[in-house]
Design an enzyme around this catalytic site. Structure first.
Site, mmCIF file in Angstrom:
data_model
loop_
_atom_site.group_PDB
_atom_site.id
_atom_site.type_symbol
_atom_site.label_atom_id
_atom_site.label_comp_id
_atom_site.label_asym_id
_atom_site.label_seq_id
_atom_site.Cartn_x
_atom_site.Cartn_y
_atom_site.Cartn_z
ATOM 1 N N ARG A 92 15.641 -12.148 -5.907
ATOM 2 C CA ARG A 92 15.331 -11.523 -7.203
ATOM 3 C C ARG A 92 13.841 -11.274 -7.264
ATOM 4 O O ARG A 92 13.038 -12.205 -7.059
ATOM 5 C CB ARG A 92 15.765 -12.443 -8.354
ATOM 6 C CG ARG A 92 15.276 -11.943 -9.715
ATOM 7 C CD ARG A 92 15.818 -12.782 -10.873
ATOM 8 N NE ARG A 92 17.190 -12.450 -11.172
ATOM 9 C CZ ARG A 92 17.679 -12.301 -12.419
ATOM 10 N NH1 ARG A 92 16.909 -12.456 -13.464
ATOM 11 N NH2 ARG A 92 18.933 -12.020 -12.607
ATOM 12 N N SER A 121 24.422 -13.841 -14.319
ATOM 13 C CA SER A 121 22.996 -13.912 -13.988
ATOM 14 C C SER A 121 22.509 -15.357 -14.124
ATOM 15 O O SER A 121 23.028 -16.118 -14.944
ATOM 16 C CB SER A 121 22.234 -13.011 -14.964
ATOM 17 O OG SER A 121 20.960 -12.681 -14.475
ATOM 18 N N PRO A 122 21.504 -15.734 -13.345
ATOM 19 C CA PRO A 122 20.986 -17.107 -13.462
ATOM 20 C C PRO A 122 20.468 -17.388 -14.870
ATOM 21 O O PRO A 122 19.735 -16.577 -15.419
ATOM 22 C CB PRO A 122 19.814 -17.129 -12.468
ATOM 23 C CG PRO A 122 19.912 -15.898 -11.662
ATOM 24 C CD PRO A 122 20.796 -14.934 -12.354
ATOM 25 N N TYR A 132 6.829 -16.171 -11.419
ATOM 26 C CA TYR A 132 6.858 -17.499 -10.793
ATOM 27 C C TYR A 132 6.151 -17.457 -9.436
ATOM 28 O O TYR A 132 5.544 -16.453 -9.079
ATOM 29 C CB TYR A 132 8.299 -18.018 -10.701
ATOM 30 C CG TYR A 132 8.972 -18.065 -12.064
ATOM 31 C CD1 TYR A 132 8.226 -18.336 -13.214
ATOM 32 C CD2 TYR A 132 10.329 -17.806 -12.220
ATOM 33 C CE1 TYR A 132 8.820 -18.351 -14.475
ATOM 34 C CE2 TYR A 132 10.924 -17.815 -13.483
ATOM 35 C CZ TYR A 132 10.154 -18.086 -14.604
ATOM 36 O OH TYR A 132 10.743 -18.091 -15.837
ATOM 37 N N GLN A 176 20.375 -20.249 -6.842
ATOM 38 C CA GLN A 176 19.047 -19.631 -6.972
ATOM 39 C C GLN A 176 17.999 -20.725 -6.814
ATOM 40 O O GLN A 176 17.953 -21.661 -7.617
ATOM 41 C CB GLN A 176 18.864 -18.951 -8.328
ATOM 42 C CG GLN A 176 17.527 -18.200 -8.385
ATOM 43 C CD GLN A 176 17.165 -17.652 -9.750
ATOM 44 O OE1 GLN A 176 16.952 -18.415 -10.690
ATOM 45 N NE2 GLN A 176 17.084 -16.338 -9.873
ATOM 46 N N ARG A 210 22.878 -12.672 -21.056
ATOM 47 C CA ARG A 210 23.188 -13.100 -22.428
ATOM 48 C C ARG A 210 24.584 -12.723 -22.894
ATOM 49 O O ARG A 210 25.204 -13.486 -23.643
ATOM 50 C CB ARG A 210 22.112 -12.566 -23.383
ATOM 51 C CG ARG A 210 20.790 -13.322 -23.219
ATOM 52 C CD ARG A 210 19.646 -12.584 -23.845
ATOM 53 N NE ARG A 210 19.421 -11.316 -23.186
ATOM 54 C CZ ARG A 210 18.555 -10.398 -23.603
ATOM 55 N NH1 ARG A 210 17.848 -10.618 -24.678
ATOM 56 N NH2 ARG A 210 18.409 -9.265 -22.937
#
Ligand code: FMN
Length: 357
Positions: A231, A24-25, A183, A101, A327
């Site tokens: 996303r 994942s980013p 965002y 991304q 993570r």
């Protein structure tokens, strides 16, 4: 019929993934003038050695105003391409694929380094004036953004397109637009922030316009064989009538599918701190499942995926097409090698490491 599992390959346009395990980013706040360096090579390269099928970069800012901090990586100038070429080459040599991304943080830009608490910085404190759909602060400890003019919006769209072209030139296999987490795109499609009265505000159609126009522009520009992924925040996690809901995400995903978007990663939130009780293993998987079932678009599940069996179940049950892990990949760069062992699959062990596994 052969059943799918975590190690089943998948083809997305011209991109063939050897398995469904995705890094994942994750922002590293380690770039200098937006350029990536040794840290990024070792960090991302290790996950490729560890057997991931696809590695999605941290959010790469499309212009300087769109950075979250001074330490963000970016694709806002040509000098930022070369570092990625080297990293992509190494990752490809390990049999993994890469997606860039690209992002603009809107009013969530202009913050300090995480070591200084990711505080919102005013122009007087070394930050810059942020801009958003409306002059509304997503969190109350933030400086107030200015409303973007139509001219500003056109410039941002152009910056996304140019950044996408730089990603092509840097050798990425796919592009992901970051349209979640509060965002810029999310600041437009959610009523919570967007109070505009022009063609970019008000109705659902107007609020998703910036994202649709940008996605369409990128789709037309990049090679036909290159996947475009997005996303989103599937829900706002706000109990208000006008907040963004899963039903909105389903309609949005259907439109994105029609214009040639290949995959939706269903993340969530961005305007509120999420109560810990709402975060549990696979907590966002139902969003990916609903979007996939209702629209038929490919989806990526993300959020609190930490175990091999758990990730395998998500794929085997058909709830999502990719298991996207953040993570746990920081704790264990070799997650896929360990997962293969747990699941009794042939582990993609690099020959250099064979004596250890
Ligand atoms: C250090 C860190 C940096 C992150 N940076 C990004 C980012 O650049 N872009 C993004 O879409 N999500 C980012 N995220 C969110 C993750 O991609 C992921 O959605 C989230 O951590 C939940 O997945 P997890 O439970 O597997 O960690 C970041 C998460 C972490 C822990």
């Amino acid at each position: 019929m052969t059943s799918l599992n975590l190690f089943s390959p998948i083809q997305i346009r011209g991109m063939a993934l050897k398995n469904r395990i995705v890094v994942s980013p994750m922002q590293q706040f380690s770039a200098v003038n937006g350029k990536v360096g040794h840290w990024h090579m070792v960090h991302l390269g290790s996950r490729a050695v560890g057997g991931a099928g696809l590695i999605i970069t941290e959010s790469l800012a499309v212009n300087k105003e769109g950075r979250s901090t001074h330490y963000d990586a970016g694709l806002w100038n040509d000098g930022q391409i070369a570092g990625w070429r080297t990293i992509n080459k190494f990752i490809h040599e390990q049999g993994a694929k890469t997606a860039a991304q690209i992002a603009h943080f809107g009013s969530k830009a202009s913050r300090s380094h995480p070591n200084d608490g990711l505080q919102y910085l005013t122009p007087e404190n070394g930050g810059w004036q942020t801009k958003s759909s409306s002059a509304v602060a997503p969190f109350n400890n933030m400086s107030l953004p200015r409303e973007l003019s139509i001219r500003d919006i056109n410039k941002i769209k152009k910056d996304f397109l140019t950044a996408a072209l730089r990603a092509v030139s840097a050798g990425f296999d796919a592009i992901e637009l970051h349209a979640g987490h509060g965002y810029l795109f999310h600041q437009f499609y959610s009523n919570i922030i967007n109070h505009r009265k022009d063609q970019y505000g008000g109705s659902f159609e107007n609020r998703i316009r910036l994202l649709i126009e940008t996605a369409r522009g990128i789709r037309d520009l990049i090679p036909q064989t290159m996947p475009l992924m997005i996303r989103i925040s599937a829900v706002d996690y706000i109990e208000e009538e006008n907040a963004w809901k899963i039903e909105d995400s389903i309609v949005l995903a259907g439109i994105l599918k029609q214009i040639g978007v290949d995959l939706i990663t269903a993340s969530a939130g961005g305007f509120v701190f999420l109560d810990k009780s709402r975060v549990f293993p696979s907590y966002q998987v139902p969003f990916a499942e609903k979007i996939k079932t209702e629209t038929g678009i490919l989806t990526g599940a993300v959020g609190a995926i930490t175990e091999a069996q758990q990730a395998n179940d998500i794929i085997a049950s058909g709830k999502a097409d990719l298991a996207i892990i953040a993570r746990e990949f920081l704790r264990d760069p070799y997650f896929p090698l360990h997962a293969a062992k747990t699941l009794g699959e042939a582990a993609p062990i690099p020959f250099q490491y064979k004596r250890a596994f």
